[in-house]
Motif scaffolding. Structure first.
Motif, PDB file in Angstrom:
ATOM      1  N   LYS A  63       0.827  -1.211   0.000  1.00  0.00           N
ATOM      2  CA  LYS A  63       0.000   0.000   0.000  1.00  0.00           C
ATOM      3  C   LYS A  63       0.860   1.259   0.000  1.00  0.00           C
ATOM      4  O   LYS A  63       0.537   2.242  -0.664  1.00  0.00           O
ATOM      5  CB  LYS A  63      -0.948   0.003   1.197  1.00  0.00           C
ATOM      6  N   ILE A  64       1.945   1.219   0.750  1.00  0.00           N
ATOM      7  CA  ILE A  64       2.850   2.379   0.781  1.00  0.00           C
ATOM      8  C   ILE A  64       3.405   2.635  -0.617  1.00  0.00           C
ATOM      9  O   ILE A  64       3.397   3.775  -1.094  1.00  0.00           O
ATOM     10  CB  ILE A  64       3.991   2.163   1.799  1.00  0.00           C
ATOM     11  N   PHE A  65       3.879   1.588  -1.293  1.00  0.00           N
ATOM     12  CA  PHE A  65       4.445   1.762  -2.625  1.00  0.00           C
ATOM     13  C   PHE A  65       3.378   2.216  -3.628  1.00  0.00           C
ATOM     14  O   PHE A  65       3.657   3.044  -4.496  1.00  0.00           O
ATOM     15  CB  PHE A  65       5.124   0.477  -3.109  1.00  0.00           C
ATOM     16  N   LEU A  66       2.167   1.697  -3.500  1.00  0.00           N
ATOM     17  CA  LEU A  66       1.095   2.070  -4.422  1.00  0.00           C
ATOM     18  C   LEU A  66       0.621   3.509  -4.211  1.00  0.00           C
ATOM     19  O   LEU A  66       0.186   4.171  -5.151  1.00  0.00           O
ATOM     20  CB  LEU A  66      -0.089   1.112  -4.287  1.00  0.00           C
ATOM     21  N   HIS A  67       0.690   3.982  -2.973  1.00  0.00           N
ATOM     22  CA  HIS A  67       0.164   5.315  -2.646  1.00  0.00           C
ATOM     23  C   HIS A  67       1.258   6.322  -2.290  1.00  0.00           C
ATOM     24  O   HIS A  67       0.956   7.381  -1.735  1.00  0.00           O
ATOM     25  CB  HIS A  67      -0.843   5.205  -1.498  1.00  0.00           C
ATOM     26  N   LEU A  68       2.480   6.009  -2.605  1.00  0.00           N
ATOM     27  CA  LEU A  68       3.590   6.893  -2.274  1.00  0.00           C
ATOM     28  C   LEU A  68       3.431   8.269  -2.919  1.00  0.00           C
ATOM     29  O   LEU A  68       3.821   9.287  -2.345  1.00  0.00           O
ATOM     30  CB  LEU A  68       4.924   6.261  -2.687  1.00  0.00           C
ATOM     31  N   LYS A  69       2.797   8.310  -4.071  1.00  0.00           N
ATOM     32  CA  LYS A  69       2.571   9.588  -4.751  1.00  0.00           C
ATOM     33  C   LYS A  69       1.651  10.500  -3.934  1.00  0.00           C
ATOM     34  O   LYS A  69       1.667  11.720  -4.096  1.00  0.00           O
ATOM     35  CB  LYS A  69       1.989   9.355  -6.142  1.00  0.00           C
TER      36      LYS A  69
END
Length: 186
Positions: A63-69
């Protein structure tokens, strides 16, 4: 200034995050390794099952990598933002497992099997251990209230229970913990 885990400086963290935004696998691994210990410690308060624990951590990192933006540095540190995602993942896992888990009552036969050690009360390892002795829901509510500083309204919203139920679990948890600690240190 936040204390970053695993000797990652603020400048290095900014560089790693920038590379992660570009889906750089090496940077993602560095971020994972840098924060794994912290995440493990936080998630350990929510589950005692190592398989579930690793699954929760991996799902949180995904989730962190997917929502890092969506991460905004002006709203707080990366550590705070990522730990919030992890906690939410722990709570989601709890909700999924809630129907399958039967509350275990602490009785004399269980308390006789408790491993006693000579450590002083207040140790973080002791705290996690004692919360694990409470029934599942009571332990989770107490962790959120005492360790995470959640208000009853927030706990109620997170766990889909009423505020009065949250208050009851905190009260019940206090009573049970007092009994356990009296037996151990009396």
């Amino acid at each position: 200034m936040p204390v970053l885990p695993s000797a990652v400086s603020v400048k290095n963290l900014d560089n790693i995050l920038a590379l992660c935004l570009q889906n750089d696998r090496i940077a993602q691994e560095k971020l994972y390794r840098a924060f794994f210990g912290l995440f493990y410690t936080v998630a350990r308060d929510y589950t005692t099952d190592n398989e579930s624990l690793l699954a929760i951590i991996n799902e949180a990192f995904l989730k962190i990598f997917l929502h890092l933006k969506d991460y905004d540095t002006s709203k707080g540190s990366f550590e705070t933002w990522s730990k919030r995602i992890l906690r939410n993942q722990c709570i989601d896992h709890y909700r999924k497992q809630k129907n399958a888990i039967a509350a275990i009552e602490i009785n004399d036969s269980v308390s006789n099997h408790i491993q006693h050690n000579d450590s002083q009360p207040g140790n973080s390892r002791d705290t996690a251990y004692y919360f694990s002795l409470l029934p599942e829901t009571t332990g989770k509510v107490c962790r959120l209230f005492f360790l995470e500083g959640y208000a009853h309204k927030e706990i109620a919203a997170e766990l889909h229970i009423t505020e009065s139920t949250s208050r009851w679990h905190v009260s019940e948890g206090k009573k049970r913990l007092q009994e356990i600690l009296k037996r151990k240190y009396a």
